[in-house]
Design an enzyme around this catalytic site. Structure first.
Site, PDB file in Angstrom:
ATOM      1  N   TRP A  10      81.822 -82.653  54.551  1.00  0.00           N
ATOM      2  CA  TRP A  10      82.922 -81.849  55.123  1.00  0.00           C
ATOM      3  C   TRP A  10      83.428 -80.805  54.140  1.00  0.00           C
ATOM      4  CZ3 TRP A  10      86.715 -85.770  57.957  1.00  0.00           C
ATOM      5  CH2 TRP A  10      86.029 -86.384  59.008  1.00  0.00           C
ATOM      6  N   HIS A  97      76.313 -81.448  43.867  1.00  0.00           N
ATOM      7  CA  HIS A  97      76.203 -80.381  44.866  1.00  0.00           C
ATOM      8  C   HIS A  97      76.232 -79.030  44.137  1.00  0.00           C
ATOM      9  CE1 HIS A  97      77.084 -77.675  48.127  1.00  0.00           C
ATOM     10  NE2 HIS A  97      76.651 -78.613  48.950  1.00  0.00           N
ATOM     11  N   GLU A 169      68.581 -79.147  48.417  1.00  0.00           N
ATOM     12  CA  GLU A 169      69.353 -78.105  49.084  1.00  0.00           C
ATOM     13  C   GLU A 169      69.105 -76.765  48.408  1.00  0.00           C
ATOM     14  OE1 GLU A 169      73.006 -79.889  51.243  1.00  0.00           O
ATOM     15  OE2 GLU A 169      73.572 -79.496  49.192  1.00  0.00           O
ATOM     16  N   GLY A 175      75.127 -72.684  53.829  1.00  0.00           N
ATOM     17  CA  GLY A 175      76.213 -71.931  54.455  1.00  0.00           C
ATOM     18  C   GLY A 175      75.855 -70.502  54.795  1.00  0.00           C
ATOM     19  N   SER A 215      71.999 -75.106  56.020  1.00  0.00           N
ATOM     20  CA  SER A 215      71.992 -74.572  57.385  1.00  0.00           C
ATOM     21  C   SER A 215      71.172 -75.414  58.360  1.00  0.00           C
ATOM     22  CB  SER A 215      71.521 -73.111  57.386  1.00  0.00           C
ATOM     23  OG  SER A 215      72.414 -72.298  56.629  1.00  0.00           O
ATOM     24  N   GLY A 236      76.448 -79.518  56.162  1.00  0.00           N
ATOM     25  CA  GLY A 236      77.752 -78.941  55.851  1.00  0.00           C
ATOM     26  C   GLY A 236      78.441 -78.462  57.120  1.00  0.00           C
ATOM     27  N   GLY A 237      78.309 -77.179  57.409  1.00  0.00           N
ATOM     28  CA  GLY A 237      79.001 -76.547  58.539  1.00  0.00           C
ATOM     29  C   GLY A 237      78.903 -77.334  59.844  1.00  0.00           C
TER      30      GLY A 237
HETATM   31  P1  PGA Z   1      75.482 -76.093  55.266  1.00  0.00           P
HETATM   32  O1  PGA Z   1      75.842 -76.902  53.921  1.00  0.00           O
HETATM   33  O2  PGA Z   1      74.882 -77.113  56.212  1.00  0.00           O
HETATM   34  O3  PGA Z   1      76.761 -75.533  55.738  1.00  0.00           O
HETATM   35  O4  PGA Z   1      74.469 -75.047  54.869  1.00  0.00           O
HETATM   36  C1  PGA Z   1      75.028 -77.928  53.412  1.00  0.00           C
HETATM   37  C2  PGA Z   1      75.623 -78.467  52.152  1.00  0.00           C
HETATM   38  O5  PGA Z   1      76.173 -77.684  51.360  1.00  0.00           O
HETATM   39  O6  PGA Z   1      75.563 -79.687  51.891  1.00  0.00           O
END
Ligand code: PGA
Length: 252
Positions: A10, A97, A169, A175, A215, A236-237
């Site tokens: 989150w 992260h 990642e 993002g 993403s 994330g999002g």
């Molecule tokens: P995102 O973020 O799905 O918004 O790209 C992933 C994350 O940072 O863990």
């Protein structure tokens, strides 16, 4: 069989009330709809962990933190220890992260200490690694990710290493709406597994869950999760919308 995991990160979103509302929706949908054996994890801000954890008790959903400190207790103003997290039922901790590496100057050495602290308390670290776009364009992305793994994880005993979950990642995909293609993601996951095997042997590497993050959405999760070396996602999002998160969870 490797464990399949979809963890929602989150980040710094949702007040307590908003977080409880989102978590209730996710828990209800997971109970009603999710038939596969993928583990759902909600990594909430610290302030919501206890309450979301209470809500999730007895449900198939686990809770996780997004960070912790490596020291047990003491004069570290503003920090949270692993034993504090454990005392409220937290099961997972995201570590390393790219946002923490970039904005809070977290190094591979500090992360090695955090991973060790999390394992010592019996929690599961979700260890993040990933390259920048410039590193990928220079062709040094594989070496870079391997060095993150070596410097933060390869000091662990085999017994401890087996409890680690890895999240690949690519920073350029976080993002941004730009997802790594399934070929790019699978290639890197395979390289990561080979690197793990060089230290801990093939059998251990084959049992390590490696999640993809960047993403990941309901419309691309299925093709990513179908790849041989991708065992789920760090989201994330899309984890801020119950419907999207649960649809991703159903994408195996
Ligand atoms: P995102 O973020 O799905 O918004 O790209 C992933 C994350 O940072 O863990």
């Amino acid at each position: 069989m490797r464990k399949k995991i979809v963890a929602g990160n989150w980040k710094m979103n949702k007040t307590l009330d908003e977080g409880l509302a989102l978590a209730s929706e996710v828990i209800a949908m997971v109970k009603a709809e999710v038939k596969n054996n993928a583990q759902a994890v909600l990594c909430t801000p610290f302030i919501s962990l206890y309450s979301v954890g209470k809500l999730a008790e007895g449900s198939p959903v686990a809770v996780g933190a997004q960070n912790c400190y490596d020291k047990e207790s003491g004069a570290y103003t503003g920090e949270i220890s692993v034993s504090m997290l454990k005392s409220i039922g937290t099961k997972y901790v995201i570590l390393g992260h790219s946002e923490r590496r970039e904005y809070f100057a977290e190094t591979n050495a500090l992360l090695a200490a955090k991973v060790t602290a999390v394992l010592k308390a019996g929690l599961t670290p979700i260890f993040c690694c990933g390259e920048t776009l410039a590193q990928r364009e220079k062709g040094i992305h594989i070496d870079f990710v391997n060095s993150q793994l070596t410097e933060s994880l390869f000091l662990l005993s085999e017994e401890d290493f087996k409890k680690v979950v890895i999240a690949y990642e690519p920073i350029w995909a976080i993002g941004t709406g730009v997802t790594a293609s399934k070929e790019q993601a699978q290639e890197m996951h395979e390289k990561i597994r080979t690197h793990l095997a060089s230290k801990y042997g093939k059998a251990v590497a084959e049992e390590t869950s490696i999640l993809y993050g960047g993403s990941c959405k309901p419309d691309n999760a299925q093709e990513l999760f179908a790849c041989k070396d991708i065992d789920g996602g760090l989201i994330g999002g899309a984890s801020l919308k119950a419907r999207d998160f649960v649809d991703i969870l159903k994408s195996f």
